[in-house]
Every structure is written in structure tokens, then in C-alpha cells.
Motif scaffolding. Structure first.
Motif, mmCIF file in Angstrom:
data_model
loop_
_atom_site.group_PDB
_atom_site.id
_atom_site.type_symbol
_atom_site.label_atom_id
_atom_site.label_comp_id
_atom_site.label_asym_id
_atom_site.label_seq_id
_atom_site.Cartn_x
_atom_site.Cartn_y
_atom_site.Cartn_z
ATOM 1 N N GLY A 207 0.771 -1.236 0.000
ATOM 2 C CA GLY A 207 0.000 0.000 0.000
ATOM 3 C C GLY A 207 0.803 1.287 0.000
ATOM 4 O O GLY A 207 0.214 2.379 0.042
ATOM 5 N N VAL A 208 2.148 1.190 -0.061
ATOM 6 C CA VAL A 208 2.963 2.413 -0.109
ATOM 7 C C VAL A 208 2.909 2.963 -1.533
ATOM 8 O O VAL A 208 3.132 2.228 -2.501
ATOM 9 C CB VAL A 208 4.427 2.116 0.300
ATOM 10 C CG1 VAL A 208 5.263 3.398 0.238
ATOM 11 C CG2 VAL A 208 4.476 1.518 1.706
ATOM 12 N N ARG A 209 2.589 4.258 -1.651
ATOM 13 C CA ARG A 209 2.390 4.860 -2.975
ATOM 14 C C ARG A 209 3.740 5.229 -3.606
ATOM 15 O O ARG A 209 4.238 6.350 -3.433
ATOM 16 C CB ARG A 209 1.484 6.091 -2.872
ATOM 17 C CG ARG A 209 0.079 5.789 -2.359
ATOM 18 C CD ARG A 209 -0.846 6.993 -2.489
ATOM 19 N NE ARG A 209 -0.277 8.222 -1.970
ATOM 20 C CZ ARG A 209 -0.276 8.557 -0.690
ATOM 21 N NH1 ARG A 209 -0.800 7.729 0.212
ATOM 22 N NH2 ARG A 209 0.252 9.710 -0.302
ATOM 23 N N LEU B 3 10.430 8.116 -0.694
ATOM 24 C CA LEU B 3 9.947 7.895 0.668
ATOM 25 C C LEU B 3 9.959 9.180 1.477
ATOM 26 O O LEU B 3 9.054 9.440 2.289
ATOM 27 C CB LEU B 3 10.812 6.818 1.359
ATOM 28 C CG LEU B 3 10.653 5.384 0.826
ATOM 29 C CD1 LEU B 3 11.672 4.458 1.451
ATOM 30 C CD2 LEU B 3 9.236 4.863 1.067
ATOM 31 N N GLU B 4 10.969 10.029 1.233
ATOM 32 C CA GLU B 4 11.064 11.308 1.931
ATOM 33 C C GLU B 4 9.887 12.217 1.537
ATOM 34 O O GLU B 4 9.291 12.893 2.399
ATOM 35 C CB GLU B 4 12.390 11.975 1.573
ATOM 36 C CG GLU B 4 12.675 13.278 2.305
ATOM 37 C CD GLU B 4 12.856 13.098 3.811
ATOM 38 O OE1 GLU B 4 12.659 14.094 4.544
ATOM 39 O OE2 GLU B 4 13.159 11.965 4.246
ATOM 40 N N GLN B 5 9.537 12.190 0.260
ATOM 41 C CA GLN B 5 8.397 13.011 -0.215
ATOM 42 C C GLN B 5 7.078 12.518 0.402
ATOM 43 O O GLN B 5 6.212 13.319 0.756
ATOM 44 C CB GLN B 5 8.319 12.975 -1.733
ATOM 45 C CG GLN B 5 9.394 13.820 -2.412
ATOM 46 C CD GLN B 5 9.324 13.744 -3.929
ATOM 47 O OE1 GLN B 5 8.680 12.874 -4.487
ATOM 48 N NE2 GLN B 5 10.025 14.665 -4.591
ATOM 49 N N LEU B 6 6.967 11.181 0.514
ATOM 50 C CA LEU B 6 5.756 10.619 1.140
ATOM 51 C C LEU B 6 5.667 11.016 2.613
ATOM 52 O O LEU B 6 4.586 11.293 3.128
ATOM 53 C CB LEU B 6 5.773 9.079 1.020
ATOM 54 C CG LEU B 6 5.400 8.505 -0.348
ATOM 55 C CD1 LEU B 6 5.574 6.992 -0.325
ATOM 56 C CD2 LEU B 6 3.946 8.841 -0.692
ATOM 57 N N ARG B 7 6.814 11.007 3.279
ATOM 58 C CA ARG B 7 6.840 11.372 4.708
ATOM 59 C C ARG B 7 6.390 12.818 4.917
ATOM 60 O O ARG B 7 5.701 13.148 5.877
ATOM 61 C CB ARG B 7 8.252 11.169 5.258
ATOM 62 C CG ARG B 7 8.378 11.320 6.775
ATOM 63 C CD ARG B 7 9.806 11.105 7.220
ATOM 64 N NE ARG B 7 10.694 12.133 6.747
ATOM 65 C CZ ARG B 7 10.818 13.328 7.326
ATOM 66 N NH1 ARG B 7 10.088 13.646 8.381
ATOM 67 N NH2 ARG B 7 11.663 14.220 6.837
ATOM 68 N N LYS B 8 6.783 13.697 3.974
ATOM 69 C CA LYS B 8 6.453 15.128 4.099
ATOM 70 C C LYS B 8 5.003 15.424 3.723
ATOM 71 O O LYS B 8 4.425 16.420 4.157
ATOM 72 C CB LYS B 8 7.378 15.951 3.195
ATOM 73 C CG LYS B 8 8.814 16.010 3.712
ATOM 74 C CD LYS B 8 9.694 16.770 2.730
ATOM 75 C CE LYS B 8 11.130 16.841 3.231
ATOM 76 N NZ LYS B 8 12.034 17.507 2.233
ATOM 77 N N SER B 9 4.421 14.558 2.875
ATOM 78 C CA SER B 9 3.061 14.841 2.368
ATOM 79 C C SER B 9 1.984 14.440 3.370
ATOM 80 O O SER B 9 2.227 13.761 4.326
ATOM 81 C CB SER B 9 2.841 14.122 1.045
ATOM 82 O OG SER B 9 2.941 12.725 1.235
#
Length: 285
Positions: free
Chosen positions: A262-264, A279-285
Motif C-alpha cells: 500500500g505504499v504509494r 519515501l522522503e516526499q511521502l513522509r512530508k506529504s
């Protein structure tokens, strides 16, 4: 027409018994069409027995087609009078560097090809220096090849081919006998030749990590082209690669497993840096 083109290429191995009678025929290459442009970095992948090395030997006119045609820089490889010119245009580097190195000193070995071509002595030494510098081996020019590591020997083999000024270099599983460090050395040298010298590189391999910088990838199976595309196109199809008995780079597999949970993430992640960034962008969003 590109630097290398094949049309309806078929190659059959004939098996014979001890008395010379035909026991069977194996179709190692089956209707392969390729068109490779000058300056491209091409990777050809496949498991053992897929036909990739047999294909490589056709580009260097070591083998001739059973059916179909192969052209190298417009020359038909089936024309015997063109074979020497074809091999100067499309040089080949094999798996085992010890089979290609014949000189007692590195610079003498690299100069062997141009000497056989009748190149004047002054130009031979210019080519030797140029080629050794291109693969990062100039400082070892006075060394005995026997004292070099596997990766260094393979880079000397590449320099020996490069000194003949080919337009194309075919690397037939050049890292198969090397450790990871040696593999990186050889692939780095191949990429530099492609990017700086604009030599067409055709890399035959089964190491998936080696192809991430290729312009195009062909995946072979049972003598046919099973997949074709950019590295990202190819690595986006993890299940298909598994069906073809091929691994994917660990970072690509990790990304794929994260996607399934399920990780986009985008398809076909090729490097650790790419995955970290996503992964860093996902963490910030």
C-alpha cells in the motif's frame, strides 16, 4: 540503418552423434529483429541458454545466420571478404580476460590489435595511451597483466579493443567471473566509453544492476526477444521478469514489495537514491 541491424535472424545448432549423424536441431536464435543506433548503450538480458551470447557472436561475425541477415555499419556479416572490417568496427570482449590478454606488459597487449592492422608505430603508441586513459588503466601500462585484479584485466581487454577504434564494442558477460568491485570497475569503464567517446556499447549480462544506465534493454528467452524497453519499463514488470527466471535489483524488489503493502511508490525504481527521495516526499506529504 543503425550501426547494428538484424532482420528475421535465426541460428540453429545441429547436434550429431559420434558417427556424425544428426541427432537433433536446437534453435538458439528465433526470428530476432534489432536496430541499434550509433552511440546507444544497449543491454541484452537473459538467463543461461536464452540465446544472448549466440546473438553477440553474430554481431562480431563469429557465427553466421542459419536464416535472416545481420548488418554491422551497413556490412552484411555473411560476406567473408568483409569479416575483418566488421570485427574492426564491432570489437568483442569476452567473459574471461585471461583468454584475450596475450602480452607480457599491459601497453604491449593493448597495442597488439593496432599493430596487426598495420597502424604506424607512432600512432599505435598514441592509441595505447588514449585507450588506457579511457578505461582508467594508464598508470598500470608497464605492469604485467598477471599482477592485475580480474576487474583491471578486463579493463585492459576493453582497452585492447578500443585501441582498434571500433564504432561498437560488444561486452559478452564481461563481469561474469569478477567480484562486485571488479564488476563496478568494468561497467563504469563501459559507461565512460559510451558517454565520452560515443562508442556504441552492447552489454550482454544477467546481472540486473548493470543495466540501469542503458538506453534500451532487450530481454531474451528461448532465442526470442521477450521484452524490450527502457530499464524503467523493464523493471516495472517484476512478475514478468520472475517468469523469465531473472532477478531484479534489490532496491526495485523492495519498492515492489512496499507497493504491494500500500505504499504509494512509482513503478520501476532503479536506485537507492530514487527510493529514498520518494519515501522522503511521502513522509512530508
Amino acid at each position: 540503418m543503425g550501426i547494428v541491424k538484424t532482420k528475421d535472424l535465426v541460428y540453429e545448432y545441429i547436434r550429431r552423434d559420434e558417427e556424425g549423424n544428426v541427432e537433433g536441431i536446437t534453435k538458439a536464435i528465433d526470428q530476432v529483429d534489432l536496430d541499434i543506433a550509433q552511440g546507444e548503450f544497449i543491454a541484452i538480458l537473459g538467463h543461461n541458454g536464452s540465446g544472448k551470447s549466440t546473438l553477440a557472436k553474430h554481431i562480431n561475425a563469429i557465427l553466421n545466420p542459419t536464416e535472416g541477415s545481420v548488418w554491422v555499419d551497413g556490412m552484411d556479416t555473411s560476406q567473408e571478404e568483409k569479416v575483418w572490417e566488421i570485427r574492426q568496427t564491432a570489437g568483442m570482449v569476452f567473459q574471461n580476460p585471461d583468454n584475450q590478454i596475450i602480452g607480457q606488459v599491459v601497453e604491449e597487449d593493448v597495442g597488439f590489435g593496432p599493430e596487426n592492422m598495420g597502424i604506424p608505430t607512432k600512432e599505435i603508441w598514441e592509441r595505447v595511451e588514449e585507450s588506457l586513459r579511457a578505461v582508467g588503466m594508464y598508470e598500470f601500462r608497464k605492469h604485467s597483466p598477471n599482477k592485475l585484479s580480474g576487474g583491471q584485466k578486463q579493463r585492459v581487454s576493453i582497452a585492447g579493443v578500443l585501441a582498434m577504434h571500433p564504432k561498437c564494442i560488444i561486452l559478452d558477460e564481461p563481469t561474469a567471473m569478477l567480484d562486485p568491485s571488479g564488476r563496478r570497475e568494468v561497467i563504469r569503464a563501459a559507461r565512460a566509453l559510451n558517454q565520452v567517446e560515443e562508442v556504441t556499447i552492447i552489454l550482454i549480462t544477467h546481472y540486473m544492476e548493470e543495466i540501469i544506465h542503458a538506453d534500451r534493454v532487450f530481454v531474451m528467452d528461448s532465442g526470442k526477444i521477450a521484452m524490450e524497453g527502457t530499464p524503467r519499463d523493464i523493471f516495472s514488470q517484476v512478475e514478468r521478469l520472475k517468469e523469465l527466471r531473472l532477478d531484479v535489483p534489490q532496491v526495485t524488489l523492495l519498492s515492489y514489495e512496499l507497493q504491494k503493502r500500500g505504499v504509494r511508490l512509482p513503478n520501476g525504481i532503479l536506485t537507492i537514491e530514487e527510493l529514498t527521495k520518494e519515501l522522503e516526499q511521502l513522509r512530508k506529504s
